[in-house]
Design a protein around this motif. Structure first.
Motif, PDB file in Angstrom:
ATOM      1  N   LEU A  16       0.829  -1.203   0.000  1.00 50.07           N
ATOM      2  CA  LEU A  16       0.000   0.000   0.000  1.00 50.07           C
ATOM      3  C   LEU A  16       0.864   1.255   0.000  1.00 50.07           C
ATOM      4  O   LEU A  16       0.589   2.218  -0.722  1.00 50.07           O
ATOM      5  CB  LEU A  16      -0.944  -0.004   1.209  1.00 50.07           C
ATOM      6  CG  LEU A  16      -1.920   1.153   1.285  1.00 50.07           C
ATOM      7  CD1 LEU A  16      -2.876   1.125   0.098  1.00 50.07           C
ATOM      8  CD2 LEU A  16      -2.683   1.105   2.584  1.00 50.07           C
ATOM      9  N   PHE A  17       1.949   1.245   0.786  1.00 48.52           N
ATOM     10  CA  PHE A  17       2.860   2.387   0.812  1.00 48.52           C
ATOM     11  C   PHE A  17       3.465   2.646  -0.563  1.00 48.52           C
ATOM     12  O   PHE A  17       3.504   3.792  -1.030  1.00 48.52           O
ATOM     13  CB  PHE A  17       3.974   2.147   1.836  1.00 48.52           C
ATOM     14  CG  PHE A  17       5.082   3.151   1.743  1.00 48.52           C
ATOM     15  CD1 PHE A  17       4.911   4.432   2.234  1.00 48.52           C
ATOM     16  CD2 PHE A  17       6.291   2.822   1.147  1.00 48.52           C
ATOM     17  CE1 PHE A  17       5.930   5.368   2.136  1.00 48.52           C
ATOM     18  CE2 PHE A  17       7.308   3.739   1.047  1.00 48.52           C
ATOM     19  CZ  PHE A  17       7.132   5.019   1.546  1.00 48.52           C
ATOM     20  N   LEU A  20       0.853   4.091  -2.877  1.00 45.80           N
ATOM     21  CA  LEU A  20       0.650   5.521  -2.646  1.00 45.80           C
ATOM     22  C   LEU A  20       1.813   6.328  -3.222  1.00 45.80           C
ATOM     23  O   LEU A  20       1.607   7.377  -3.841  1.00 45.80           O
ATOM     24  CB  LEU A  20       0.512   5.789  -1.152  1.00 45.80           C
ATOM     25  CG  LEU A  20      -0.743   5.254  -0.482  1.00 45.80           C
ATOM     26  CD1 LEU A  20      -0.633   5.386   1.030  1.00 45.80           C
ATOM     27  CD2 LEU A  20      -1.980   5.957  -1.001  1.00 45.80           C
ATOM     28  N   THR A  21       3.030   5.839  -3.040  1.00 48.12           N
ATOM     29  CA  THR A  21       4.205   6.521  -3.590  1.00 48.12           C
ATOM     30  C   THR A  21       4.159   6.546  -5.116  1.00 48.12           C
ATOM     31  O   THR A  21       4.422   7.579  -5.732  1.00 48.12           O
ATOM     32  CB  THR A  21       5.487   5.821  -3.116  1.00 48.12           C
ATOM     33  OG1 THR A  21       5.487   5.759  -1.692  1.00 48.12           O
ATOM     34  CG2 THR A  21       6.716   6.552  -3.600  1.00 48.12           C
ATOM     35  N   GLY A  23       1.493   6.322  -7.049  1.00 48.96           N
ATOM     36  CA  GLY A  23       0.416   7.211  -7.483  1.00 48.96           C
ATOM     37  C   GLY A  23       0.802   8.675  -7.369  1.00 48.96           C
ATOM     38  O   GLY A  23       0.500   9.488  -8.250  1.00 48.96           O
ATOM     39  N   LEU A  24       1.488   9.029  -6.295  1.00 49.73           N
ATOM     40  CA  LEU A  24       1.934  10.411  -6.128  1.00 49.73           C
ATOM     41  C   LEU A  24       2.977  10.782  -7.175  1.00 49.73           C
ATOM     42  O   LEU A  24       2.925  11.883  -7.750  1.00 49.73           O
ATOM     43  CB  LEU A  24       2.490  10.607  -4.719  1.00 49.73           C
ATOM     44  CG  LEU A  24       2.849  12.024  -4.332  1.00 49.73           C
ATOM     45  CD1 LEU A  24       1.618  12.923  -4.386  1.00 49.73           C
ATOM     46  CD2 LEU A  24       3.450  12.048  -2.949  1.00 49.73           C
ATOM     47  N   CYS A  55       8.553   1.419  -8.379  1.00 49.17           N
ATOM     48  CA  CYS A  55       7.760   1.306  -7.151  1.00 49.17           C
ATOM     49  C   CYS A  55       7.161  -0.085  -6.999  1.00 49.17           C
ATOM     50  O   CYS A  55       7.177  -0.661  -5.908  1.00 49.17           O
ATOM     51  CB  CYS A  55       6.649   2.361  -7.139  1.00 49.17           C
ATOM     52  SG  CYS A  55       7.235   4.010  -6.816  1.00 49.17           S
ATOM     53  N   GLY A  79      -3.739   1.685  -3.753  1.00 53.13           N
ATOM     54  CA  GLY A  79      -3.059   2.882  -3.262  1.00 53.13           C
ATOM     55  C   GLY A  79      -2.940   3.942  -4.348  1.00 53.13           C
ATOM     56  O   GLY A  79      -3.099   5.138  -4.085  1.00 53.13           O
ATOM     57  N   MET A  80      -2.667   3.512  -5.578  1.00 56.54           N
ATOM     58  CA  MET A  80      -2.614   4.467  -6.687  1.00 56.54           C
ATOM     59  C   MET A  80      -3.983   5.110  -6.907  1.00 56.54           C
ATOM     60  O   MET A  80      -4.077   6.318  -7.136  1.00 56.54           O
ATOM     61  CB  MET A  80      -2.144   3.774  -7.959  1.00 56.54           C
ATOM     62  CG  MET A  80      -0.682   3.452  -7.978  1.00 56.54           C
ATOM     63  SD  MET A  80      -0.146   2.729  -9.528  1.00 56.54           S
ATOM     64  CE  MET A  80      -0.532   4.027 -10.668  1.00 56.54           C
ATOM     65  N   LEU A  82      -6.286   5.490  -4.671  1.00 52.37           N
ATOM     66  CA  LEU A  82      -6.550   6.362  -3.532  1.00 52.37           C
ATOM     67  C   LEU A  82      -5.896   7.727  -3.726  1.00 52.37           C
ATOM     68  O   LEU A  82      -6.505   8.765  -3.452  1.00 52.37           O
ATOM     69  CB  LEU A  82      -6.043   5.696  -2.249  1.00 52.37           C
ATOM     70  CG  LEU A  82      -6.320   6.423  -0.951  1.00 52.37           C
ATOM     71  CD1 LEU A  82      -7.823   6.497  -0.704  1.00 52.37           C
ATOM     72  CD2 LEU A  82      -5.634   5.709   0.195  1.00 52.37           C
ATOM     73  N   VAL A  83      -4.664   7.740  -4.208  1.00 48.85           N
ATOM     74  CA  VAL A  83      -3.992   9.012  -4.493  1.00 48.85           C
ATOM     75  C   VAL A  83      -4.734   9.765  -5.585  1.00 48.85           C
ATOM     76  O   VAL A  83      -4.947  10.976  -5.498  1.00 48.85           O
ATOM     77  CB  VAL A  83      -2.516   8.779  -4.889  1.00 48.85           C
ATOM     78  CG1 VAL A  83      -1.899  10.037  -5.479  1.00 48.85           C
ATOM     79  CG2 VAL A  83      -1.725   8.321  -3.698  1.00 48.85           C
ATOM     80  N   ARG A  84      -5.162   9.047  -6.615  1.00 45.83           N
ATOM     81  CA  ARG A  84      -5.890   9.694  -7.703  1.00 45.83           C
ATOM     82  C   ARG A  84      -7.184  10.310  -7.196  1.00 45.83           C
ATOM     83  O   ARG A  84      -7.535  11.426  -7.553  1.00 45.83           O
ATOM     84  CB  ARG A  84      -6.165   8.687  -8.806  1.00 45.83           C
ATOM     85  CG  ARG A  84      -6.802   9.287 -10.016  1.00 45.83           C
ATOM     86  CD  ARG A  84      -6.955   8.235 -11.098  1.00 45.83           C
ATOM     87  NE  ARG A  84      -7.639   8.791 -12.226  1.00 45.83           N
ATOM     88  CZ  ARG A  84      -7.074   9.051 -13.382  1.00 45.83           C
ATOM     89  NH1 ARG A  84      -5.803   8.808 -13.541  1.00 45.83           N
ATOM     90  NH2 ARG A  84      -7.765   9.562 -14.364  1.00 45.83           N
TER      91      ARG A  84
END
Length: 107
Positions: A16-17, A20-21, A23-24, A55, A79-80, A82-84
């Motif tokens: 998940l980390f 998120l990284t 996606g950011l 990643c 996670g990607m 979620l960032v979106r």
């Protein structure tokens, strides 16, 4: 093959980390891509693809020593997403402000 089920929450959080990284990083690479020309767009697409692969492979390496697990991939791409969902409107608002400064309206 015997699996250690007690390490799965740790593996899930690592994936998940990295999701998120990734996606950011994709959203940050997307900002200059929108203003780039034809070759710049291809360059930024390749850069985004490379960063996402780094990643994903890093997450797989650190969480399960390279073994692909379905929940790990689901959490990475979750996670990607979620960032979106969370940051896309923020990045779009920043782009709109930049465009208004570059091209002020005559009205």
């Amino acid at each position: 093959m015997i699996r250690d089920v007690f390490s799965q929450p740790h593996q899930a959080m690592i994936m998940l980390f990295f999701g998120l990284t990734g996606g950011l990083l994709y959203e940050l690479v997307r900002l200059p891509r929108l203003r780039a020309g034809r070759f710049g767009t291809v360059f930024y697409d390749l850069l985004a693809l490379f960063l996402l692969q780094v990643c994903l492979l890093s997450g797989l390496l650190f969480s399960t020593r390279g073994e692909v697990r379905l929940y790990g991939l689901a959490l990475f791409f979750g996670g990607m997403l979620l960032v979106r969902w969370a940051f896309r409107s923020l990045f779009t608002e920043i782009l709109q402000k930049i465009r208004k400064k570059q091209f002020p309206s005559d009205g």
